[in-house]
Design a protein around this motif. Structure first.
Motif, PDB file in Angstrom:
ATOM      1  N   LEU A  89      -1.430 -10.024 -16.243  1.00 33.03           N
ATOM      2  CA  LEU A  89      -2.411  -8.944 -16.289  1.00 33.03           C
ATOM      3  C   LEU A  89      -3.180  -8.982 -17.605  1.00 33.03           C
ATOM      4  O   LEU A  89      -4.398  -8.790 -17.630  1.00 33.03           O
ATOM      5  CB  LEU A  89      -1.689  -7.613 -16.120  1.00 33.03           C
ATOM      6  CG  LEU A  89      -2.513  -6.356 -15.926  1.00 33.03           C
ATOM      7  CD1 LEU A  89      -1.691  -5.320 -15.181  1.00 33.03           C
ATOM      8  CD2 LEU A  89      -3.001  -5.786 -17.215  1.00 33.03           C
TER       9      LEU A  89
ATOM     10  N   LYS B 287      -6.237 -11.214 -17.603  1.00 35.02           N
ATOM     11  CA  LYS B 287      -7.329 -10.974 -16.650  1.00 35.02           C
ATOM     12  C   LYS B 287      -8.515 -10.369 -17.396  1.00 35.02           C
ATOM     13  O   LYS B 287      -8.552  -9.177 -17.667  1.00 35.02           O
ATOM     14  CB  LYS B 287      -6.864 -10.053 -15.516  1.00 35.02           C
ATOM     15  CG  LYS B 287      -5.846 -10.710 -14.626  1.00 35.02           C
ATOM     16  CD  LYS B 287      -5.432  -9.793 -13.498  1.00 35.02           C
ATOM     17  CE  LYS B 287      -4.421 -10.508 -12.618  1.00 35.02           C
ATOM     18  NZ  LYS B 287      -3.971  -9.665 -11.518  1.00 35.02           N
TER      19      LYS B 287
ATOM     20  N   HIS C 210     -11.407  -9.589 -16.526  1.00 33.83           N
ATOM     21  CA  HIS C 210     -12.214  -8.581 -15.846  1.00 33.83           C
ATOM     22  C   HIS C 210     -11.574  -7.193 -15.897  1.00 33.83           C
ATOM     23  O   HIS C 210     -12.179  -6.222 -15.459  1.00 33.83           O
ATOM     24  CB  HIS C 210     -12.518  -8.997 -14.401  1.00 33.83           C
ATOM     25  CG  HIS C 210     -11.315  -9.173 -13.541  1.00 33.83           C
ATOM     26  ND1 HIS C 210     -10.552 -10.317 -13.565  1.00 33.83           N
ATOM     27  CD2 HIS C 210     -10.728  -8.343 -12.652  1.00 33.83           C
ATOM     28  CE1 HIS C 210      -9.547 -10.185 -12.715  1.00 33.83           C
ATOM     29  NE2 HIS C 210      -9.630  -9.003 -12.142  1.00 33.83           N
ATOM     30  N   TYR C 211     -10.361  -7.090 -16.442  1.00 34.96           N
ATOM     31  CA  TYR C 211      -9.729  -5.788 -16.658  1.00 34.96           C
ATOM     32  C   TYR C 211     -10.159  -5.284 -18.031  1.00 34.96           C
ATOM     33  O   TYR C 211     -10.484  -6.053 -18.927  1.00 34.96           O
ATOM     34  CB  TYR C 211      -8.210  -5.899 -16.607  1.00 34.96           C
ATOM     35  CG  TYR C 211      -7.611  -5.966 -15.215  1.00 34.96           C
ATOM     36  CD1 TYR C 211      -8.385  -6.165 -14.082  1.00 34.96           C
ATOM     37  CD2 TYR C 211      -6.257  -5.834 -15.037  1.00 34.96           C
ATOM     38  CE1 TYR C 211      -7.820  -6.220 -12.816  1.00 34.96           C
ATOM     39  CE2 TYR C 211      -5.680  -5.888 -13.766  1.00 34.96           C
ATOM     40  CZ  TYR C 211      -6.481  -6.082 -12.676  1.00 34.96           C
ATOM     41  OH  TYR C 211      -5.930  -6.128 -11.415  1.00 34.96           O
TER      42      TYR C 211
ATOM     43  N   ALA D 141      -2.937  -1.267 -11.362  1.00 34.75           N
ATOM     44  CA  ALA D 141      -2.270  -1.957 -12.468  1.00 34.75           C
ATOM     45  C   ALA D 141      -2.139  -1.032 -13.673  1.00 34.75           C
ATOM     46  O   ALA D 141      -1.087  -0.987 -14.323  1.00 34.75           O
ATOM     47  CB  ALA D 141      -3.035  -3.222 -12.834  1.00 34.75           C
TER      48      ALA D 141
ATOM     49  N   ASN E 185       0.670  -6.300  -9.471  1.00 32.63           N
ATOM     50  CA  ASN E 185       0.143  -7.425  -8.707  1.00 32.63           C
ATOM     51  C   ASN E 185      -1.031  -7.052  -7.810  1.00 32.63           C
ATOM     52  O   ASN E 185      -1.571  -7.918  -7.121  1.00 32.63           O
ATOM     53  CB  ASN E 185       1.268  -8.055  -7.882  1.00 32.63           C
ATOM     54  CG  ASN E 185       2.294  -8.724  -8.758  1.00 32.63           C
ATOM     55  OD1 ASN E 185       1.960  -9.420  -9.709  1.00 32.63           O
ATOM     56  ND2 ASN E 185       3.559  -8.499  -8.478  1.00 32.63           N
ATOM     57  N   TRP E 186      -1.422  -5.780  -7.812  1.00 35.42           N
ATOM     58  CA  TRP E 186      -2.552  -5.343  -7.007  1.00 35.42           C
ATOM     59  C   TRP E 186      -3.832  -5.933  -7.599  1.00 35.42           C
ATOM     60  O   TRP E 186      -3.947  -6.064  -8.810  1.00 35.42           O
ATOM     61  CB  TRP E 186      -2.615  -3.815  -7.002  1.00 35.42           C
ATOM     62  CG  TRP E 186      -3.409  -3.282  -5.866  1.00 35.42           C
ATOM     63  CD1 TRP E 186      -4.719  -2.928  -5.894  1.00 35.42           C
ATOM     64  CD2 TRP E 186      -2.959  -3.060  -4.540  1.00 35.42           C
ATOM     65  NE1 TRP E 186      -5.104  -2.490  -4.664  1.00 35.42           N
ATOM     66  CE2 TRP E 186      -4.044  -2.570  -3.802  1.00 35.42           C
ATOM     67  CE3 TRP E 186      -1.737  -3.244  -3.894  1.00 35.42           C
ATOM     68  CZ2 TRP E 186      -3.962  -2.243  -2.452  1.00 35.42           C
ATOM     69  CZ3 TRP E 186      -1.646  -2.915  -2.556  1.00 35.42           C
ATOM     70  CH2 TRP E 186      -2.748  -2.427  -1.852  1.00 35.42           C
ATOM     71  N   PRO E 187      -4.805  -6.294  -6.764  1.00 40.81           N
ATOM     72  CA  PRO E 187      -5.999  -6.975  -7.287  1.00 40.81           C
ATOM     73  C   PRO E 187      -7.010  -6.099  -8.023  1.00 40.81           C
ATOM     74  O   PRO E 187      -8.000  -6.611  -8.523  1.00 40.81           O
ATOM     75  CB  PRO E 187      -6.636  -7.581  -6.028  1.00 40.81           C
ATOM     76  CG  PRO E 187      -6.140  -6.751  -4.906  1.00 40.81           C
ATOM     77  CD  PRO E 187      -4.772  -6.262  -5.309  1.00 40.81           C
ATOM     78  N   THR E 188      -6.767  -4.789  -8.112  1.00 41.28           N
ATOM     79  CA  THR E 188      -7.700  -3.938  -8.849  1.00 41.28           C
ATOM     80  C   THR E 188      -7.015  -3.295 -10.048  1.00 41.28           C
ATOM     81  O   THR E 188      -5.800  -3.105 -10.063  1.00 41.28           O
ATOM     82  CB  THR E 188      -8.282  -2.829  -7.946  1.00 41.28           C
ATOM     83  OG1 THR E 188      -7.209  -2.008  -7.474  1.00 41.28           O
ATOM     84  CG2 THR E 188      -9.050  -3.412  -6.770  1.00 41.28           C
ATOM     85  N   GLU E 189      -7.816  -2.956 -11.038  1.00 50.85           N
ATOM     86  CA  GLU E 189      -7.285  -2.420 -12.284  1.00 50.85           C
ATOM     87  C   GLU E 189      -6.647  -1.040 -12.132  1.00 50.85           C
ATOM     88  O   GLU E 189      -5.706  -0.708 -12.852  1.00 50.85           O
ATOM     89  CB  GLU E 189      -8.408  -2.352 -13.322  1.00 50.85           C
ATOM     90  CG  GLU E 189      -7.943  -1.837 -14.660  1.00 50.85           C
ATOM     91  CD  GLU E 189      -9.029  -1.861 -15.712  1.00 50.85           C
ATOM     92  OE1 GLU E 189      -8.822  -1.206 -16.746  1.00 50.85           O
ATOM     93  OE2 GLU E 189     -10.066  -2.518 -15.535  1.00 50.85           O
TER      94      GLU E 189
ATOM     95  N   ARG F 143       0.829  -1.211   0.000  1.00 45.55           N
ATOM     96  CA  ARG F 143       0.000   0.000   0.000  1.00 45.55           C
ATOM     97  C   ARG F 143       0.861   1.257   0.000  1.00 45.55           C
ATOM     98  O   ARG F 143       0.507   2.260  -0.614  1.00 45.55           O
ATOM     99  CB  ARG F 143      -0.941   0.009   1.194  1.00 45.55           C
ATOM    100  CG  ARG F 143      -2.080  -0.994   1.045  1.00 45.55           C
ATOM    101  CD  ARG F 143      -2.894  -1.045   2.293  1.00 45.55           C
ATOM    102  NE  ARG F 143      -2.048  -1.736   3.288  1.00 45.55           N
ATOM    103  CZ  ARG F 143      -2.429  -2.063   4.500  1.00 45.55           C
ATOM    104  NH1 ARG F 143      -3.628  -1.740   4.921  1.00 45.55           N
ATOM    105  NH2 ARG F 143      -1.629  -2.705   5.308  1.00 45.55           N
TER     106      ARG F 143
END
Length: 90
Positions: free
Chosen positions: A64, A67, A69-70, A40, A33-37, A4
């Motif tokens: 990435l 993924k 969902h991105y 990234a 590697n963060w789980p939200t777009e 973070r």
């Protein structure tokens, strides 16, 4: 270092980053590697601004790009950078 604390650097341009305890590489990997777009996409932006790519970053970019969902735009940008790295282009 806590991821973070690293990703917040991505909200500024790469040129404004002054490495202290973390490198630009660490910041980019944390973002990829963060789980939200959001993070990234900012990490991909830093790579487009000239942050160096190595094999670990290229692998994270490939992951990435897969993924679904991105957004398509972020996935294509990530794939293009990984592809350039694989081909040895700057």
């Amino acid at each position: 270092m806590d991821a973070r604390a690293l990703v917040v650097h991505l909200e500024s341009p790469l040129s404004a980053f002054a490495p202290s305890e973390a490198s630009a590489r660490d910041v980019v990997l944390a973002g990829l590697n963060w789980p939200t777009e959001y993070w990234a996409a900012l990490a991909v932006g830093w790579l487009e601004q000239g942050a160096p790519v190595d094999s670990e970053i290229a692998s994270a970019l490939q992951a990435l790009a897969e993924k679904k969902h991105y957004s398509q735009g972020v996935r294509h940008r990530a794939f293009a950078i990984a592809r350039r790295f694989e081909k040895g282009a700057p």
